[in-house]
Design a protein around this motif. Structure first.
Motif, PDB file in Angstrom:
ATOM      1  N   LEU A   1       0.852  -1.186   0.000  1.00  0.00           N
ATOM      2  CA  LEU A   1       0.000   0.000   0.000  1.00  0.00           C
ATOM      3  C   LEU A   1       0.890   1.239   0.000  1.00  0.00           C
ATOM      4  O   LEU A   1       1.826   1.334   0.797  1.00  0.00           O
ATOM      5  CB  LEU A   1      -0.900   0.013   1.237  1.00  0.00           C
ATOM      6  CG  LEU A   1      -1.787  -1.222   1.453  1.00  0.00           C
ATOM      7  CD1 LEU A   1      -2.590  -1.056   2.737  1.00  0.00           C
ATOM      8  CD2 LEU A   1      -2.706  -1.441   0.264  1.00  0.00           C
ATOM      9  N   LEU A   2       0.595   2.188  -0.877  1.00  0.00           N
ATOM     10  CA  LEU A   2       1.398   3.400  -0.997  1.00  0.00           C
ATOM     11  C   LEU A   2       0.597   4.615  -0.552  1.00  0.00           C
ATOM     12  O   LEU A   2      -0.553   4.799  -0.962  1.00  0.00           O
ATOM     13  CB  LEU A   2       1.870   3.592  -2.442  1.00  0.00           C
ATOM     14  CG  LEU A   2       2.752   2.483  -3.012  1.00  0.00           C
ATOM     15  CD1 LEU A   2       3.042   2.744  -4.481  1.00  0.00           C
ATOM     16  CD2 LEU A   2       4.056   2.378  -2.226  1.00  0.00           C
ATOM     17  N   ASP A   3       1.206   5.433   0.266  1.00  0.00           N
ATOM     18  CA  ASP A   3       0.596   6.671   0.734  1.00  0.00           C
ATOM     19  C   ASP A   3       0.794   7.748  -0.345  1.00  0.00           C
ATOM     20  O   ASP A   3       1.883   7.885  -0.896  1.00  0.00           O
ATOM     21  CB  ASP A   3       1.266   7.078   2.046  1.00  0.00           C
ATOM     22  CG  ASP A   3       0.799   8.432   2.549  1.00  0.00           C
ATOM     23  OD1 ASP A   3      -0.228   8.928   2.068  1.00  0.00           O
ATOM     24  OD2 ASP A   3       1.472   8.993   3.430  1.00  0.00           O
ATOM     25  N   ALA A   4      -0.232   8.520  -0.631  1.00  0.00           N
ATOM     26  CA  ALA A   4      -0.153   9.565  -1.659  1.00  0.00           C
ATOM     27  C   ALA A   4       0.137  10.943  -1.070  1.00  0.00           C
ATOM     28  O   ALA A   4      -0.116  11.969  -1.712  1.00  0.00           O
ATOM     29  CB  ALA A   4      -1.460   9.611  -2.446  1.00  0.00           C
ATOM     30  N   THR A   5       0.687  11.013   0.140  1.00  0.00           N
ATOM     31  CA  THR A   5       1.005  12.306   0.758  1.00  0.00           C
ATOM     32  C   THR A   5       2.009  13.073  -0.091  1.00  0.00           C
ATOM     33  O   THR A   5       2.999  12.518  -0.571  1.00  0.00           O
ATOM     34  CB  THR A   5       1.579  12.101   2.167  1.00  0.00           C
ATOM     35  OG1 THR A   5       0.568  11.540   3.000  1.00  0.00           O
ATOM     36  CG2 THR A   5       2.025  13.431   2.772  1.00  0.00           C
ATOM     37  N   THR A   6       1.756  14.366  -0.280  1.00  0.00           N
ATOM     38  CA  THR A   6       2.667  15.240  -1.017  1.00  0.00           C
ATOM     39  C   THR A   6       2.954  16.487  -0.193  1.00  0.00           C
ATOM     40  O   THR A   6       2.215  16.832   0.734  1.00  0.00           O
ATOM     41  CB  THR A   6       2.073  15.657  -2.372  1.00  0.00           C
ATOM     42  OG1 THR A   6       0.843  16.374  -2.143  1.00  0.00           O
ATOM     43  CG2 THR A   6       1.792  14.446  -3.249  1.00  0.00           C
ATOM     44  N   ASN A   7       4.054  17.146  -0.544  1.00  0.00           N
ATOM     45  CA  ASN A   7       4.384  18.459   0.014  1.00  0.00           C
ATOM     46  C   ASN A   7       4.395  18.482   1.541  1.00  0.00           C
ATOM     47  O   ASN A   7       3.978  19.447   2.163  1.00  0.00           O
ATOM     48  CB  ASN A   7       3.410  19.514  -0.512  1.00  0.00           C
ATOM     49  CG  ASN A   7       3.930  20.922  -0.353  1.00  0.00           C
ATOM     50  OD1 ASN A   7       5.139  21.162  -0.428  1.00  0.00           O
ATOM     51  ND2 ASN A   7       3.044  21.869  -0.127  1.00  0.00           N
ATOM     52  N   LEU A   8       4.872  17.368   2.144  1.00  0.00           N
ATOM     53  CA  LEU A   8       5.055  17.303   3.599  1.00  0.00           C
ATOM     54  C   LEU A   8       3.763  17.572   4.370  1.00  0.00           C
ATOM     55  O   LEU A   8       3.786  18.169   5.453  1.00  0.00           O
ATOM     56  CB  LEU A   8       6.137  18.296   4.040  1.00  0.00           C
ATOM     57  CG  LEU A   8       7.535  18.080   3.455  1.00  0.00           C
ATOM     58  CD1 LEU A   8       8.430  19.277   3.731  1.00  0.00           C
ATOM     59  CD2 LEU A   8       8.168  16.819   4.019  1.00  0.00           C
TER      60      LEU A   8
END
Length: 324
Positions: A70-77
């Motif tokens: 499973l990959l987290d799609a968090t961007t820009n901290l």
């Protein structure tokens, strides 16, 4: 104890660099007695290097079989997005979480909740107390690679001295300190003064830092991106704008970003980067997590850095190809 993977000449995508006991190549859910679920979270998933690591982690999961990544799609901290992803994984009851937390202190309670449910908690370059394992790279070795190459270059090209240097740091990331402290020590041994050392981690900062140093110290000929490669890429523009002969300049950095590797290949200002083996780093996410879940094998794995220069064109091209 850390397992340090070999940093010798790369055989890219070598699958079995860490032993696991799951049946290799089993992909059918019906053939799996258990499917292991691993969540991988990085706060800047938009970065090309992070995407490449995720690609290799998925490749390793497919090769091992019986593993769902499973990959987290968090961007820009974004702390809120990352926390939401991890909370969801805990609710799902995944087997392991591998995380580079935006702020580790904001995840201590979630770590406790996860571990209380039997979920293994591993970190990615940002250690946390009571973690079950970790992945990353040998930051001291990275610093040594650049320090050794820099030392040879100074002795070969500017043995008379009369030059100065600038070094970027990232003091908030204390685990990376070897990347700038070791080159700084090498410069001191060479009697090359470091006229500017400050936190900097992007191209615009590197450009401004080099421009400032050149105005105050026209003899500036060395710029080390100890934090990462991006400041050095920016600094190259400053030296070019100042009309300084690239043969008299040494720019070096850390991590092996795609743009830095391309700059190295040009054979001008950027001389070297201590590039991370992104393929092995991605593989280690799966292997360390599985070892932690199963209670066998090494759970702390350091992937090697390799010095990328024009002296080894084949290796340089292979490192660039990691981003394709």
């Amino acid at each position: 104890m850390f397992l340090r993977l070999s940093g010798h000449r790369p055989q890219f995508l070598a699958a079995a660099f860490v032993a696991v006991t799951l049946p290799v190549g089993v992909t059918s859910a019906q053939a799996c007695e258990k499917t292991y679920t691993i969540g991988y979270s990085h706060p800047v998933s938009e970065a090309k290097a992070v995407q490449a690591v995720a690609k290799y982690a998925q490749k390793r999961a497919d090769e091992v079989g019986c593993v769902k990544l499973l990959l987290d799609a968090t961007t820009n901290l974004n702390l809120q997005t990352q926390r939401a992803a991890v909370e969801n994984w805990i609710l799902q009851g995944v087997d392991a979480i591998v995380i580079r937390a935006v702020d580790p202190t904001a995840f201590t309670q979630l770590q406790r909740e996860a571990q209380a449910k039997g979920i293994k908690w591993l970190t990615y370059t940002k250690p946390m107390k009571d973690q079950d394992g970790s992945v990353g790279w040998d930051t001291n070795k990275a610093g040594e690679l650049i320090a050794e190459d820099l030392t040879k270059w100074v002795k070969d090209h500017l043995p008379a001295g009369g030059i100065s240097a600038a070094v970027t740091e990232l003091t908030i990331e204390s685990s990376l300190a070897g990347q700038w402290e070791i080159p700084e020590a090498a410069l001191k041994k060479l009697n090359v003064p470091v006229v500017l050392a400050q936190d900097c981690a992007d191209q615009e900062c590197g450009l401004a830092m080099a421009e400032t140093a050149l105005r105050e110290h026209p003899d500036l000929r060395i710029f080390i991106g100890g934090s990462t490669d991006d400041p050095g890429v920016g600094a190259a523009r400053a030296f070019q704008n100042a009309g300084i002969d690239p043969n008299d300049v040494y720019l070096g950095g850390m991590d092996g970003s795609e743009q830095a590797l391309v700059e190295v290949k040009k054979g001008t200002y950027y001389k070297a980067t201590a590039a991370i083996r992104l393929d092995l780093l991605g593989y280690s996410i799966i292997d360390a997590a599985l070892n932690a879940v199963k209670g066998t094998g090494e759970t702390n794995i350091l992937s090697p850095n390799q010095l990328a220069t024009t002296r080894d064109a084949e290796q340089l091209d292979q490192l660039i190809d990691q981003y394709k």
